[in-house]
Design a protein around this motif. Structure first.
Motif, short mmCIF file in Angstrom:
data_model
loop_
_atom_site.label_atom_id
_atom_site.label_comp_id
_atom_site.label_asym_id
_atom_site.label_seq_id
_atom_site.Cartn_x
_atom_site.Cartn_y
_atom_site.Cartn_z
N ALA A 79 13.25 7.36 5.34
CA ALA A 79 12.88 6.57 4.16
C ALA A 79 11.39 6.63 3.84
CB ALA A 79 13.31 5.12 4.36
N LYS A 80 10.58 7.16 4.77
CA LYS A 80 9.13 7.23 4.54
C LYS A 80 8.87 8.03 3.26
CE LYS A 80 4.75 8.28 6.56
NZ LYS A 80 3.96 8.04 7.69
N ASN A 81 8.04 7.46 2.40
CA ASN A 81 7.63 8.04 1.12
C ASN A 81 8.70 7.99 0.03
OD1 ASN A 81 5.03 8.58 2.06
ND2 ASN A 81 5.72 10.50 2.97
N LYS A 82 9.89 7.46 0.32
CA LYS A 82 10.89 7.28 -0.73
C LYS A 82 10.43 6.17 -1.66
CE LYS A 82 15.25 8.77 1.31
NZ LYS A 82 16.61 8.35 1.68
N THR A 83 11.09 6.08 -2.80
CA THR A 83 10.79 5.01 -3.75
C THR A 83 12.06 4.19 -4.00
OG1 THR A 83 11.28 6.42 -5.64
CG2 THR A 83 8.99 6.37 -4.90
N VAL A 84 11.87 3.01 -4.54
CA VAL A 84 12.97 2.13 -4.91
C VAL A 84 12.82 1.86 -6.41
CG1 VAL A 84 14.04 -0.13 -4.51
CG2 VAL A 84 12.97 1.08 -2.61
N PRO A 85 13.88 2.08 -7.20
CA PRO A 85 13.74 1.90 -8.65
C PRO A 85 13.33 0.47 -9.01
CG PRO A 85 15.85 2.94 -8.11
CD PRO A 85 15.22 2.51 -6.81
N ASP A 86 12.47 0.37 -10.02
CA ASP A 86 12.07 -0.94 -10.53
C ASP A 86 13.29 -1.68 -11.09
OD1 ASP A 86 9.38 -0.46 -10.01
OD2 ASP A 86 8.92 0.12 -12.06
N ASN B 3 4.17 -2.45 -1.69
CA ASN B 3 4.94 -1.20 -1.69
C ASN B 3 6.19 -1.45 -0.86
OD1 ASN B 3 3.63 -1.06 0.96
ND2 ASN B 3 4.24 1.09 0.99
N PRO B 4 7.22 -0.64 -1.06
CA PRO B 4 8.44 -0.85 -0.28
C PRO B 4 8.22 -0.53 1.20
CG PRO B 4 8.82 0.69 -2.11
CD PRO B 4 7.35 0.47 -2.00
N GLY B 5 8.83 -1.32 2.05
CA GLY B 5 8.86 -1.00 3.47
C GLY B 5 9.97 0.02 3.73
N LEU B 6 10.01 0.55 4.92
CA LEU B 6 11.02 1.56 5.25
C LEU B 6 12.44 1.00 5.16
CD1 LEU B 6 9.32 3.45 8.22
CD2 LEU B 6 9.27 3.98 5.77
N TYR B 7 12.64 -0.22 5.61
CA TYR B 7 13.97 -0.83 5.55
C TYR B 7 14.42 -0.95 4.10
CZ TYR B 7 17.78 -3.84 7.17
OH TYR B 7 19.02 -4.36 7.47
N THR B 8 13.54 -1.44 3.25
CA THR B 8 13.84 -1.59 1.83
C THR B 8 14.20 -0.24 1.21
OG1 THR B 8 12.62 -3.62 1.47
CG2 THR B 8 12.71 -2.11 -0.39
#
Length: 182
Positions: A15-22, A36-41
């Motif tokens: 999940a490192k460097n992934k993004t989560v849609p707004d 910023n999102p954490g790895l779990y998120t």
């Protein structure tokens, strides 16, 4: 409802460097903005997803939501006039992995997003990130003097369980102050 499966160590690492849609739409009452999102998120794909993060319980206790939402229900915020974004889009194990340069660039992108979507309030969840992103070294929790376009800016404490400066009831109190300002 069955509790969701927790991500594995390998899924968290991936999940490192992934993004989560707004979670965003034009004209919201409040656009909440994490650092910023954490790895779990990032691994589960839902904002403030880590168990122990106090965002969802605080949102409910402060009167923003009619009940406690699960992170997987984040889209249900939109009909309530609420949304979620981040200063920096990429996921990391901890916010201190972000560079000041990255936070400043994220602040510029956030300001453009705010101008485009025009929420009534932008609520930045993290005083340090706000100070860096918007070059406001003396900023304090609460309403900020400088809006972004027509959007008023409110700084709230980071709801992470790691933020020991604010206990649950104190966190609810400062979130409720924003709710009352609406």
């Amino acid at each position: 409802m069955t509790p969701p499966r927790r991500p594995t160590r390998a899924e968290l690492a991936a999940a490192k460097n992934k993004t989560v849609p707004d979670v965003i739409a034009p004209g919201l009452d409040v656009l909440f903005c994490g650092i910023n999102p954490g790895l779990y998120t990032a691994a589960i794909g839902h904002h403030f997803g880590r168990p122990g993060n106090r965002f969802w319980p605080t949102l409910h206790a402060a009167g923003f939501t009619p009940r406690l939402f699960d992170p997987s229900e984040e889209q249900e915020l939109l009909p309530l006039g609420l949304g979620i974004t981040n200063v920096v889009a990429r996921a990391s194990a901890a916010a201190d992995e972000l560079t000041d340069r990255e936070i400043v660039a994220g602040g510029r992108e956030l300001a453009a997003r705010v101008r485009a979507f025009a929420p009534r309030f932008l609520a930045v969840l993290g005083i340090g990130a706000y100070r860096t992103a918007f070059a406001q070294p003396k900023a304090a929790i609460g309403l900020q003097p400088d809006p972004i376009g027509e959007t008023r800016v409110w700084v709230l404490p980071n709801p992470s369980g790691l933020n020991a400066h604010y206990q649950g009831k104190d966190l609810v109190k400062v979130f409720r102050a924003l709710r009352e300002a609406l």
